[in-house]
Design a protein around this motif. Sequence first.
Motif, PDB file in Angstrom:
ATOM      1  N   MET A   1       6.873  31.355   7.939  1.00 54.00           N
ATOM      2  CA  MET A   1       7.975  30.523   7.567  1.00 54.00           C
ATOM      3  C   MET A   1       8.995  31.333   6.431  1.00 54.00           C
ATOM      4  O   MET A   1       9.969  30.808   6.348  1.00 54.00           O
ATOM      5  CB  MET A   1       7.665  29.165   7.180  1.00 54.00           C
ATOM      6  N   ASN A   2       8.477  32.151   5.580  1.00 52.18           N
ATOM      7  CA  ASN A   2       8.941  32.457   4.429  1.00 52.18           C
ATOM      8  C   ASN A   2       9.912  33.763   4.952  1.00 52.18           C
ATOM      9  O   ASN A   2      10.423  34.417   4.111  1.00 52.18           O
ATOM     10  CB  ASN A   2       8.282  32.771   3.168  1.00 52.18           C
ATOM     11  N   ALA A   3       9.739  34.280   6.300  1.00 53.60           N
ATOM     12  CA  ALA A   3      10.352  35.240   6.827  1.00 53.60           C
ATOM     13  C   ALA A   3      11.353  34.703   7.850  1.00 53.60           C
ATOM     14  O   ALA A   3      11.725  35.262   8.646  1.00 53.60           O
ATOM     15  CB  ALA A   3       9.357  36.002   7.399  1.00 53.60           C
ATOM     16  N   ALA A   4      12.015  33.537   7.262  1.00 55.17           N
ATOM     17  CA  ALA A   4      13.137  32.673   8.327  1.00 55.17           C
ATOM     18  C   ALA A   4      12.467  32.378   9.453  1.00 55.17           C
ATOM     19  O   ALA A   4      13.267  31.971  10.639  1.00 55.17           O
ATOM     20  CB  ALA A   4      14.163  33.737   8.415  1.00 55.17           C
ATOM     21  N   GLY A   5      11.180  32.268   9.695  1.00 53.63           N
ATOM     22  CA  GLY A   5      10.745  31.522  10.942  1.00 53.63           C
ATOM     23  C   GLY A   5      10.817  30.112  10.931  1.00 53.63           C
ATOM     24  O   GLY A   5      11.233  29.524   9.709  1.00 53.63           O
ATOM     25  N   THR A   6      11.003  29.414  11.889  1.00 57.39           N
ATOM     26  CA  THR A   6      11.382  27.760  12.213  1.00 57.39           C
ATOM     27  C   THR A   6      10.142  27.201  12.846  1.00 57.39           C
ATOM     28  O   THR A   6       9.267  27.873  13.570  1.00 57.39           O
ATOM     29  CB  THR A   6      12.659  27.769  13.116  1.00 57.39           C
ATOM     30  N   ALA A   7       9.846  25.927  12.562  1.00 53.31           N
ATOM     31  CA  ALA A   7       8.881  25.164  13.129  1.00 53.31           C
ATOM     32  C   ALA A   7       9.302  24.225  14.325  1.00 53.31           C
ATOM     33  O   ALA A   7      10.326  23.707  14.337  1.00 53.31           O
ATOM     34  CB  ALA A   7       8.411  24.101  11.963  1.00 53.31           C
ATOM     35  N   GLU A   8       8.581  24.324  15.259  1.00 50.79           N
ATOM     36  CA  GLU A   8       8.727  23.621  16.544  1.00 50.79           C
ATOM     37  C   GLU A   8       7.531  22.586  17.043  1.00 50.79           C
ATOM     38  O   GLU A   8       6.257  23.162  16.740  1.00 50.79           O
ATOM     39  CB  GLU A   8       9.131  24.456  17.603  1.00 50.79           C
ATOM     40  N   ALA A   9       7.742  21.676  17.511  1.00 52.32           N
ATOM     41  CA  ALA A   9       6.463  20.877  18.052  1.00 52.32           C
ATOM     42  C   ALA A   9       5.877  21.779  18.988  1.00 52.32           C
ATOM     43  O   ALA A   9       6.516  22.427  19.877  1.00 52.32           O
ATOM     44  CB  ALA A   9       6.888  19.441  18.559  1.00 52.32           C
ATOM     45  N   VAL A  10       4.828  21.376  19.353  1.00 49.02           N
ATOM     46  CA  VAL A  10       3.690  22.247  19.961  1.00 49.02           C
ATOM     47  C   VAL A  10       2.629  21.302  20.904  1.00 49.02           C
ATOM     48  O   VAL A  10       2.160  20.127  20.295  1.00 49.02           O
ATOM     49  CB  VAL A  10       2.960  23.441  19.509  1.00 49.02           C
ATOM     50  N   GLU A  11       2.244  21.557  22.033  1.00 53.06           N
ATOM     51  CA  GLU A  11       1.282  20.790  22.696  1.00 53.06           C
ATOM     52  C   GLU A  11       0.015  21.560  22.826  1.00 53.06           C
ATOM     53  O   GLU A  11      -0.018  22.977  22.985  1.00 53.06           O
ATOM     54  CB  GLU A  11       1.736  20.526  24.386  1.00 53.06           C
ATOM     55  N   ILE A  12      -1.122  20.938  22.141  1.00 56.10           N
ATOM     56  CA  ILE A  12      -2.212  21.717  22.114  1.00 56.10           C
ATOM     57  C   ILE A  12      -3.110  21.542  23.275  1.00 56.10           C
ATOM     58  O   ILE A  12      -3.422  20.492  23.789  1.00 56.10           O
ATOM     59  CB  ILE A  12      -3.228  21.013  21.078  1.00 56.10           C
ATOM     60  N   THR A  13      -3.402  22.697  23.977  1.00 58.46           N
ATOM     61  CA  THR A  13      -3.911  22.892  25.284  1.00 58.46           C
ATOM     62  C   THR A  13      -5.593  23.208  25.188  1.00 58.46           C
ATOM     63  O   THR A  13      -6.036  23.174  23.976  1.00 58.46           O
ATOM     64  CB  THR A  13      -3.563  24.100  26.073  1.00 58.46           C
ATOM     65  N   PRO A  14      -6.212  22.828  26.318  1.00 57.08           N
ATOM     66  CA  PRO A  14      -7.736  23.055  26.164  1.00 57.08           C
ATOM     67  C   PRO A  14      -8.160  24.601  25.778  1.00 57.08           C
ATOM     68  O   PRO A  14      -9.193  24.841  25.130  1.00 57.08           O
ATOM     69  CB  PRO A  14      -8.114  23.011  27.815  1.00 57.08           C
ATOM     70  N   GLU A  15      -7.118  25.392  25.972  1.00 51.91           N
ATOM     71  CA  GLU A  15      -7.240  26.786  26.049  1.00 51.91           C
ATOM     72  C   GLU A  15      -7.280  27.081  24.360  1.00 51.91           C
ATOM     73  O   GLU A  15      -8.356  27.600  23.647  1.00 51.91           O
ATOM     74  CB  GLU A  15      -6.389  27.841  26.519  1.00 51.91           C
ATOM     75  N   ILE A  16      -6.463  26.264  23.548  1.00 51.15           N
ATOM     76  CA  ILE A  16      -6.440  26.350  22.274  1.00 51.15           C
ATOM     77  C   ILE A  16      -7.496  25.951  21.554  1.00 51.15           C
ATOM     78  O   ILE A  16      -8.065  26.205  20.243  1.00 51.15           O
ATOM     79  CB  ILE A  16      -4.821  25.866  21.758  1.00 51.15           C
ATOM     80  N   LEU A  17      -8.224  24.544  22.127  1.00 51.39           N
ATOM     81  CA  LEU A  17      -9.023  23.825  21.538  1.00 51.39           C
ATOM     82  C   LEU A  17     -10.406  24.623  21.585  1.00 51.39           C
ATOM     83  O   LEU A  17     -11.512  24.940  20.798  1.00 51.39           O
ATOM     84  CB  LEU A  17      -9.351  22.411  22.313  1.00 51.39           C
ATOM     85  N   ARG A  18     -10.589  25.548  22.511  1.00 53.09           N
ATOM     86  CA  ARG A  18     -11.690  26.409  22.932  1.00 53.09           C
ATOM     87  C   ARG A  18     -11.632  27.567  21.913  1.00 53.09           C
ATOM     88  O   ARG A  18     -12.727  27.898  21.493  1.00 53.09           O
ATOM     89  CB  ARG A  18     -11.902  27.104  24.244  1.00 53.09           C
ATOM     90  N   VAL A  19     -10.654  28.202  21.563  1.00 53.63           N
ATOM     91  CA  VAL A  19     -10.391  28.849  20.434  1.00 53.63           C
ATOM     92  C   VAL A  19     -10.794  28.326  19.132  1.00 53.63           C
ATOM     93  O   VAL A  19     -11.944  28.970  18.382  1.00 53.63           O
ATOM     94  CB  VAL A  19      -9.155  29.604  20.244  1.00 53.63           C
ATOM     95  N   ALA A  20     -10.426  27.561  18.755  1.00 53.70           N
ATOM     96  CA  ALA A  20     -10.768  26.492  17.613  1.00 53.70           C
ATOM     97  C   ALA A  20     -12.513  26.315  17.682  1.00 53.70           C
ATOM     98  O   ALA A  20     -12.911  26.523  16.582  1.00 53.70           O
ATOM     99  CB  ALA A  20     -10.021  25.373  17.446  1.00 53.70           C
ATOM    100  N   ASP A  21     -12.834  26.078  18.775  1.00 59.43           N
ATOM    101  CA  ASP A  21     -14.263  25.671  18.887  1.00 59.43           C
ATOM    102  C   ASP A  21     -15.066  26.966  18.861  1.00 59.43           C
ATOM    103  O   ASP A  21     -16.275  26.870  17.950  1.00 59.43           O
ATOM    104  CB  ASP A  21     -14.618  25.061  20.172  1.00 59.43           C
TER     105      ASP A  21
END
Length: 348
Positions: free
Chosen positions: A253-273
């Motif tokens: 974000m401090n390199a001019a990135g912007t934030a967008e809404a995102v849908e959390i998928t089962p694939e992402i939840l597996r990574v977190a787990d």
Amino acid sequence: MRIAFLVNSIAGEASYYTTTALAMAAISAGHKVCYLTPGDFVLRADDRLFVRGTKPPSAKQKKADGFIAGLAEAALKPETIDIADFDVLFLRNDPSEDADERPWAAHVGAMFGRLAAERGIITLNDPEGLSQAQNKLYFQDFPESIRPTTLISRSIDEIRAFVAEHKQGVILKPLQGSGGRHVFKVASNKESNLNQIFEAVSGEGYLIAQSYLPDATQGDIRLFLMNGKPLQRDGSYAAFRRVPAKGEVRSNMNAAGTAEAVEITPEILRVADTVRPKLVADGMFLVGLDIVGDKILEINVFTPGGLPNMFDLYGVDFSAEIIADLERKVAIRENYGATMTNRMLATL
């Protein structure tokens, strides 16, 4: 509940910081807040630990800018406070910000946080765990299945060979650091400026070379974990996509990135787990994962940011959820006392 936030500097705090959101949520819930900086600790001859703390105005603020203005004014009159007067010490200082100009300050959070924990103060993230995570080498302790292929070296020959093996390119960055500083994409080991990139990054120590993930052109996903699990409130996950600016490799974000809404998928939840067991074992209460596809680029354990962005995106105050969990931990400590270690409480 009395909460102390350790930050790099009072003057450096900003209205859009996650620490600001947490402090304001705590005050709104009726708790007392204090800010500390690395130079504010005092260990007296009788072994009592004190701090020179800054107490922002206790009145609820509707605007973060007003809170920061009140904090700056309060910093002119710090107070000496026994650490025993606090229930929670929240370590929110970024060691990499102090590594160059104030190297003595870089590890103060873990050092004095350990002393605070020994005196019965709930200290988060656990200072023993943070002492193991002072640089990105900590990332290599997590399962290989969720990490990009990685080389860590100070040898230009090793790096050239690594780049040659990865036809889609390589990301080069310093082993220590944050905020996207000195992060470069190298497409080929024949690039004419590879030596210059190497010199720029290696000046900070060891380099990390990671295989480039093509999906990163769309940005990465910052997902918050609390107590090792994805942070949720009112049916929403504390997550957003960090989209890089045009022509920019970094999505920070401090390199001019912007934030967008995102849908959390089962694939992402597996990574977190997958990363949960070690984060829990290390006492990492609040963590930010930067995810691309089914890989994690970084695990942010010191100052993961972005909570105010998510309020703007979803209208959900995840800060209040975090403060409520701190209340729960304080109640557990009151019931169990010293039989419950800081490491156990951190992610319970």
